[in-house]
Design a protein around this motif. Sequence first.
Motif: not given
Length: 265
Positions: A61-73
């Motif tokens: 996450s950068v500035n509370d924005k999720v850029l990568f999440d392995s749970n997001d397929s």
Amino acid sequence: MSLLNVENIRKSYGKTEVLKDISFSLKKGEVLAIIGSSGSGKTTLLRCLNFLETPGNGKISVNDKVLFDSNDSSAKSDSEIRKRRLHFGLVFQSFNLFPQYTVIENIMLAPKLAAKEQIKQTGEYMGAKSYKEALEIIKNNAKSLLERVGLSEKSESYPCNLSGGQQQRVAIARALALNPDVLCFDEPTSALDPELTGEVLNVIRSLKTSDSTMIVVTHEIEFARDVADKIIFMADGVIAEEGTPEQVINNPQNPRTQVFLSRFN
């Protein structure tokens, strides 16, 4: 509040686990130095942050924005990956300048591509309403960056006419051209002769401001001690020790950190 949050990053190549549950955070304006032996996972970590590799697990996450999440397929488009990559700038070990372009063309290349895409999508780029206006802004910014790294007189030179130290300083200016949230360096002096190392380290040192957040993978221990706010020592894909330079370099607690640092005494 943290600018960058890295949570539980794992990365494997086949059966070889290179990163094993890596987590850390950085505040805006902080400099993190990552040290460790070859093969400890340092470069792979930077490549995951810059979306050149995809972690098998974790969240960035950068500035509370999720850029990568392995749970997001859900599948990500090339355009979306490029947007996420813009949050980070990466300076490689081996410069990676385009030999067919002049110094200033190398610095302008990525912003020109970004401007075309942004104008197409939103109708403007940094206040410019046309690509021609955007080019003027990009060129002026490139000139300012060259001045910042001490190479104003080399703007029309080609990489083959520069020393290794000068090429790396151009690479730094190129990484800064898109104004990334986090500027990453992967062993920026490892390809340089000792006499050229100092000029590159001085440029990196000069970039340290309250607005500049940096991650520096380095084997220059004294430089890390002087510049970093935090030190991470990596070994075998894990963070073996983390803390201030005083804690990690001057008073290491982990036996692996002690053995590694003893080589530099």
